[in-house]
Structure formats: structure tokens, C-alpha cells
Design an enzyme around this catalytic site. Sequence first.
Site, PDB file in Angstrom:
ATOM      1  N   HIS A 169      -6.155  -3.923 -10.853  1.00  0.00           N
ATOM      2  CA  HIS A 169      -6.653  -3.659  -9.501  1.00  0.00           C
ATOM      3  C   HIS A 169      -8.179  -3.622  -9.545  1.00  0.00           C
ATOM      4  O   HIS A 169      -8.770  -3.076 -10.480  1.00  0.00           O
ATOM      5  CB  HIS A 169      -6.106  -2.311  -9.032  1.00  0.00           C
ATOM      6  CG  HIS A 169      -6.595  -1.857  -7.703  1.00  0.00           C
ATOM      7  ND1 HIS A 169      -7.566  -0.893  -7.557  1.00  0.00           N
ATOM      8  CD2 HIS A 169      -6.244  -2.233  -6.453  1.00  0.00           C
ATOM      9  CE1 HIS A 169      -7.785  -0.683  -6.270  1.00  0.00           C
ATOM     10  NE2 HIS A 169      -7.001  -1.483  -5.577  1.00  0.00           N
ATOM     11  N   HIS A 177       0.806  -1.221   0.000  1.00  0.00           N
ATOM     12  CA  HIS A 177       0.000   0.000   0.000  1.00  0.00           C
ATOM     13  C   HIS A 177       0.839   1.270   0.000  1.00  0.00           C
ATOM     14  O   HIS A 177       0.437   2.291   0.587  1.00  0.00           O
ATOM     15  CB  HIS A 177      -0.961   0.012   1.195  1.00  0.00           C
ATOM     16  CG  HIS A 177      -2.178  -0.831   0.979  1.00  0.00           C
ATOM     17  ND1 HIS A 177      -2.567  -1.837   1.861  1.00  0.00           N
ATOM     18  CD2 HIS A 177      -3.110  -0.853  -0.018  1.00  0.00           C
ATOM     19  CE1 HIS A 177      -3.677  -2.417   1.414  1.00  0.00           C
ATOM     20  NE2 HIS A 177      -4.013  -1.843   0.277  1.00  0.00           N
TER      21      HIS A 177
END
Length: 385
Positions: free
Chosen positions: A292, A192
Site C-alpha cells: 500500500h 476500504h
Amino acid sequence: MRITGISTHVAGTPWRNLTFVQVHTDEGLVGVGEARMLNHTDALIGYLAEAEVNHIKGSDPFDMEDLVHRMKYGDYGRAGEIVMSGIACVEMACWDIVGKALGQPVWRLLGGKVRERIKAYANGWYTVERTPEAFHEAARKVVEHGYQALKFDPFGTGTMELDHAETMRSVSLVEAVRDAIGEEAELLVEMHGRFSPATAIRLAGLLAPFKPSWLEEPCPPENLKALAKVSAHTDLPIATGERIHDRIEFRELFELQAVDVIQPDISHIGGIAETRKLAATAETHYVMVAPHNVGGPVLTAANLHLAACTTNFKIQEHFNDFADSAIKGVAPGLPEVVDGYFTLPEAPGLGVELDLDALAAFPRQRANFNLFADNWHLRDPARTK
């Protein structure tokens, strides 16, 4: 055929809102698109209201290249996440309309299939206490469901650095997951964008024995040379791209040879055709594509159509077997994951239809998801701080 207008609908969960856009036409065909706009749903809906008047209404849904170009450049200001997400919702809805008009699934209109099924990996499965025992049990349930790959972020609230205790705790979670899923399943580690290059390189060395298939977004996405530094100091594949919202911005990433797998989000980069163009460029650099996807059934369907016809596709992210599984009922028609794979959608268009009655069971939430808050992985605002 002309677009007569659009309508927006929001389905809420405690940690995310999903925005669905219906594009209506004068021939009665209706297409649907979707985006998950983290913490900025109002901004997306506001942009779409203006774009409907300025660009969308009166357009031919078959002329998607023209519509996308006008929406991206016609307002002069540089298009960012919100504009590109609005474009994506409308563009994928236009593909849905075109497929319905021609009686064909979208993947046939994109050049036809290059695979019979689409490998998926599970995310959103680790909404448990952050202990090796709890992660081991949760991961075991993922492989029992049939998945042959899963992804997770074991690093808690890690930011730039990770102290020794948290480092050892994070490594122990990865070790527990690898033990639970066995040696054959794919283990994907998400970072992240948390870390400095030095920290990411150190963690890569500690995680290498557990054979992750990639390290995702080890550094913040703004400085691509920092990512190149990480890539140069580990043998593990590097993945990134969900927070790059224009395919042109991937140029430097390819030139630096800083990435092995790109992860564009169809709903944030302008839609299916824009992602397909990016995938073609990635192929010239021998880079794989693993989109994603934190969306619901419409966005997942759009991803499957892209995957079906993309030669350098690797694997597809999917949340909704473990996080908010009931949300799949908002747009029925999506294939289920069986033995770790989706089958190809066969119905015309995207193959899913928005059910407004089912959507009414998911009223919009004031979700404020913060990946740097304690217990964020529980995806329950009541248990974060």
C-alpha cells in the site's frame, strides 16, 4: 557514525499531509524517510520528538535492527500505527544513509534485484463525478498515460450494506472502467473495509464478470474470520493489510488462508526491513505482496527498493501521476512510470533528495480526509460533506 538528531518537515495538500523525516549524522550524511499519517500528523511529530531523545540520538544508523527493536519495545506500551510509522520514517532514512555511505542503491544491500522493472498501478485518478461516463473518460486517460493497471473504490459512502440503487450504480462504474481500459489491463477493486461479509460476497458475485484482479479489504480489518468467510465464498483474489501495523499480526491471516495478496504499508509497519521480513513469511504461504502506498516520492522510492528484491512482489500502488502530481518535485530523483512500469532506482541510498525550497510551496493543510463522506473520491474537502 552516529545520529546527531532528526528534523521533521510537512508537505500539505488539501486531502493529505506528508511528513518527511531527515536523520542527521556526525559525518554529514543525511537520510530521509516519509509517512502519510491520515489525520494524525501532530501525533506522529510528537512521538518522534520524544523518540529522538529516548532512542534515536546517538545511535549508529548502520545498526537498524537494534534501533527498531528499541523504538518498538523500549517504551513498553504496545506499538500501534503512530509508533510504527515513526519507526518507519527513521528506519528508511537510515537505509538512505547506509546506501549513501556505501555508494549503493538500497536494493543492492537487501540482496540484489530479482526483476529489471516494477509494475505499477494508478490510484487517485477518479476525481470526477460519480457517473459511468465520467469514470470511463478518466480511466481512458490512465491507460493513455501508459498504465496497464488501475484501482478504484466505486462504492460511494457504502457502509456495511449497499442498497439496490447504489449497488447498481457501483457495478455500472466498474463496467464503464473495464470498457475503457480493455480486457488486457488489470482492474483492481477497492472496498476500504466497508462491508459485512454477506454484502461483500454479494458484490463479489456481481463484479466477477469484469474480472477484477483482486477485491481489496472487503470487510473491516479487525475481524479476520469475517474476511475468511468472504474469501471462502468467492473465486476472486482477496487483498488486505494496509491497516495491520505489526508483521506478527499477519500470522492469523496466513493461518486462516483468508488472503491472496497482502498490502503492508512500509510507512506504517516499521519500515523496509520489517516489510521484507513479512514478505518472506508470506512467501512460505504462497501469498503475493503489493505494498500500500499513498505517499509522496520518498515513500514511493522506498517501495521500489523493496519491490526490486522481493520474489513474491506483485504490483506497486502509485498516486502521484494523477493526485497531487506536483508533489513529486519535493524530492527529485524518483523514476517515472513508463509503459506501466518503474525502472529500478540506481543512485546511492533511496535515490531521492528532499528539496526544502520546493517543499515550502506545499504548506501544511488541516486536511481531514473521510472515506465515508459524500464525494470523498474528489479528494477536495470543499466538495465533501
